[in-house]
Design a protein around this motif. Sequence first.
Motif, PDB file in Angstrom:
ATOM      1  N   ARG A 142       0.930  -1.221   0.021  1.00 38.68           N
ATOM      2  CA  ARG A 142      -0.118   0.062   0.037  1.00 38.68           C
ATOM      3  C   ARG A 142       0.674   1.140  -0.308  1.00 38.68           C
ATOM      4  N   ALA A 143       1.880   1.414   0.673  1.00 39.34           N
ATOM      5  CA  ALA A 143       2.832   2.207   0.700  1.00 39.34           C
ATOM      6  C   ALA A 143       3.554   2.550  -0.444  1.00 39.34           C
ATOM      7  N   ALA A 144       3.704   1.728  -1.305  1.00 37.37           N
ATOM      8  CA  ALA A 144       4.434   1.939  -2.604  1.00 37.37           C
ATOM      9  C   ALA A 144       3.424   2.354  -3.647  1.00 37.37           C
ATOM     10  N   ILE A 145       2.250   2.365  -3.554  1.00 34.29           N
ATOM     11  CA  ILE A 145       1.372   2.828  -4.548  1.00 34.29           C
ATOM     12  C   ILE A 145       1.341   4.454  -4.340  1.00 34.29           C
ATOM     13  N   ARG A 146       1.645   5.075  -5.305  1.00 34.18           N
ATOM     14  CA  ARG A 146       1.750   6.469  -5.199  1.00 34.18           C
ATOM     15  C   ARG A 146       0.644   7.405  -5.836  1.00 34.18           C
ATOM     16  N   ALA A 147      -0.221   6.860  -6.847  1.00 30.18           N
ATOM     17  CA  ALA A 147      -1.271   7.314  -7.478  1.00 30.18           C
ATOM     18  C   ALA A 147      -1.995   6.244  -8.194  1.00 30.18           C
ATOM     19  N   ILE A 148      -3.357   6.584  -8.352  1.00 31.40           N
ATOM     20  CA  ILE A 148      -4.245   5.784  -9.392  1.00 31.40           C
ATOM     21  C   ILE A 148      -4.436   6.608 -10.281  1.00 31.40           C
ATOM     22  N   HIS A 149      -4.401   6.183 -11.676  1.00 33.90           N
ATOM     23  CA  HIS A 149      -4.756   7.003 -12.821  1.00 33.90           C
ATOM     24  C   HIS A 149      -5.388   6.135 -13.820  1.00 33.90           C
ATOM     25  N   ASP A 150      -6.687   7.048 -14.471  1.00 30.70           N
ATOM     26  CA  ASP A 150      -7.479   6.470 -15.422  1.00 30.70           C
ATOM     27  C   ASP A 150      -6.648   5.675 -16.395  1.00 30.70           C
ATOM     28  N   GLY A 151      -7.140   4.662 -17.079  1.00 33.22           N
ATOM     29  CA  GLY A 151      -6.483   3.619 -18.204  1.00 33.22           C
ATOM     30  C   GLY A 151      -6.940   4.224 -19.517  1.00 33.22           C
ATOM     31  N   PRO A 152      -6.365   3.544 -20.541  1.00 29.55           N
ATOM     32  CA  PRO A 152      -6.535   3.962 -21.787  1.00 29.55           C
ATOM     33  C   PRO A 152      -8.155   3.899 -22.374  1.00 29.55           C
ATOM     34  N   VAL A 153      -8.813   2.938 -21.708  1.00 29.94           N
ATOM     35  CA  VAL A 153     -10.198   2.804 -22.064  1.00 29.94           C
ATOM     36  C   VAL A 153     -11.017   2.309 -20.486  1.00 29.94           C
ATOM     37  N   GLY A 154     -12.319   2.301 -20.653  1.00 32.49           N
ATOM     38  CA  GLY A 154     -13.053   1.764 -19.396  1.00 32.49           C
ATOM     39  C   GLY A 154     -12.768   0.614 -18.842  1.00 32.49           C
ATOM     40  N   GLY A 155     -12.487   0.273 -17.561  1.00 35.54           N
ATOM     41  CA  GLY A 155     -12.184  -0.997 -17.058  1.00 35.54           C
ATOM     42  C   GLY A 155     -10.724  -1.245 -16.949  1.00 35.54           C
ATOM     43  N   LEU A 156     -10.029  -0.255 -17.283  1.00 34.08           N
ATOM     44  CA  LEU A 156      -8.497  -0.425 -17.278  1.00 34.08           C
ATOM     45  C   LEU A 156      -7.997   0.914 -16.450  1.00 34.08           C
ATOM     46  N   PHE A 157      -6.930   0.782 -15.256  1.00 39.71           N
ATOM     47  CA  PHE A 157      -6.359   1.925 -14.899  1.00 39.71           C
ATOM     48  C   PHE A 157      -4.940   1.329 -14.529  1.00 39.71           C
ATOM     49  N   TRP A 158      -4.352   2.593 -14.329  1.00 40.76           N
ATOM     50  CA  TRP A 158      -2.817   2.727 -14.266  1.00 40.76           C
ATOM     51  C   TRP A 158      -2.434   2.760 -12.741  1.00 40.76           C
ATOM     52  N   VAL A 159      -1.566   1.952 -12.117  1.00 44.24           N
ATOM     53  CA  VAL A 159      -1.264   2.233 -10.717  1.00 44.24           C
ATOM     54  C   VAL A 159       0.209   2.540 -10.876  1.00 44.24           C
ATOM     55  N   GLU A 160       0.710   3.774 -10.013  1.00 42.99           N
ATOM     56  CA  GLU A 160       2.090   4.199 -10.216  1.00 42.99           C
ATOM     57  C   GLU A 160       2.351   3.681  -8.639  1.00 42.99           C
ATOM     58  N   VAL A 161       3.449   2.896  -8.895  1.00 44.99           N
ATOM     59  CA  VAL A 161       4.219   2.509  -7.755  1.00 44.99           C
ATOM     60  C   VAL A 161       5.755   2.807  -7.723  1.00 44.99           C
ATOM     61  N   GLU A 162       6.015   3.161  -6.276  1.00 47.69           N
ATOM     62  CA  GLU A 162       7.582   3.217  -6.152  1.00 47.69           C
ATOM     63  C   GLU A 162       8.082   2.633  -4.762  1.00 47.69           C
ATOM     64  N   ASP A 163       9.113   2.295  -4.911  1.00 45.62           N
ATOM     65  CA  ASP A 163       9.863   1.666  -3.572  1.00 45.62           C
ATOM     66  C   ASP A 163       9.815   2.992  -2.290  1.00 45.62           C
ATOM     67  N   PRO A 164       9.069   2.997  -1.365  1.00 47.40           N
ATOM     68  CA  PRO A 164       9.164   4.124  -0.596  1.00 47.40           C
ATOM     69  C   PRO A 164      10.360   4.200   0.313  1.00 47.40           C
ATOM     70  N   ALA A 165      11.195   3.064   0.318  1.00 46.06           N
ATOM     71  CA  ALA A 165      12.423   3.099   1.043  1.00 46.06           C
ATOM     72  C   ALA A 165      13.794   3.533  -0.042  1.00 46.06           C
ATOM     73  N   HIS A 166      13.377   3.637  -1.317  1.00 46.87           N
ATOM     74  CA  HIS A 166      14.303   3.918  -2.350  1.00 46.87           C
ATOM     75  C   HIS A 166      13.799   4.855  -3.574  1.00 46.87           C
ATOM     76  N   PRO A 167      13.126   5.919  -3.013  1.00 47.63           N
ATOM     77  CA  PRO A 167      12.504   6.872  -3.978  1.00 47.63           C
ATOM     78  C   PRO A 167      13.421   7.179  -5.535  1.00 47.63           C
ATOM     79  N   GLY A 168      14.428   7.160  -5.096  1.00 49.17           N
ATOM     80  CA  GLY A 168      15.454   7.570  -6.261  1.00 49.17           C
ATOM     81  C   GLY A 168      15.505   6.581  -7.392  1.00 49.17           C
ATOM     82  N   ARG A 169      14.954   5.224  -7.298  1.00 45.12           N
ATOM     83  CA  ARG A 169      15.250   4.321  -8.281  1.00 45.12           C
ATOM     84  C   ARG A 169      13.838   4.268  -9.158  1.00 45.12           C
ATOM     85  N   GLY A 170      13.206   5.344  -9.224  1.00 46.45           N
ATOM     86  CA  GLY A 170      12.221   5.508 -10.195  1.00 46.45           C
ATOM     87  C   GLY A 170      11.019   4.916  -9.948  1.00 46.45           C
ATOM     88  N   ARG A 171       9.917   5.397 -10.760  1.00 48.35           N
ATOM     89  CA  ARG A 171       8.503   4.532 -10.682  1.00 48.35           C
ATOM     90  C   ARG A 171       8.005   3.764 -11.803  1.00 48.35           C
TER      91      ARG A 171
END
Length: 232
Positions: A142-171
Amino acid sequence: MIAKTGRRFAAMGTALALLVALLAGGAAARTQDAPAASGGDTAAVEDRRADEVVAFFAGLASLKARFVEITPDGGRREGIFLWQRPGRFRFSYTDGTPFIIVSDGRQVSLVDEEAGSVSRWPVAETVLAPLLARRPDPGALRAAIRAIHDGPVGGLFWVEVEDPAHPGRGRALLLISERGGALSWLGWRVPDGRGGVIEVRLFDAEANVEIAESAWEFADPRRAVRRKRRGM
């Protein structure tokens, strides 16, 4: 010969781009490729989706799927993707690309079968590390989930994740399907460290399947090179 060499370097660029994307994505490119958050999605819906994603990945022990990899220049490669806790994954190309990317749970290896070389990096440094823990920790997921975004069509969505212990490693952006009350993992996007984005789409995925231990091994091409040199 020239054409073959050209194809090999193109394939090398694709494999290296995917590996670089799986490793630290780079702070500058980390968030710029995320879709805009939907104004219509309420906080309650986003929280529900986040909780469902946590439950989905907490219950996911292994995965087998076909993958299609799309590079920033439009290049496409395809093959078989295997994923298993703890820390194991494998990209085996089926289109003639002479590379394997495989993690045995400790190290990620880029195997160049033609050149007879192997390069390695710690699996803990990959952008997908939060999903690969030995024992799923719902709180950590749960802590790794940074945001939820709508997907390209209905029924799809993007989950933005990042290692909270190492934010410099990217998302990473995980593409999730929500149909009939069930979630499916359809792929992900990760920055390639050079301002572009690598996208991987998964097809015909099978969850929680048995995967042979041999999947996390490979024939070391360096041995064949050494034998060839001794025979010269």
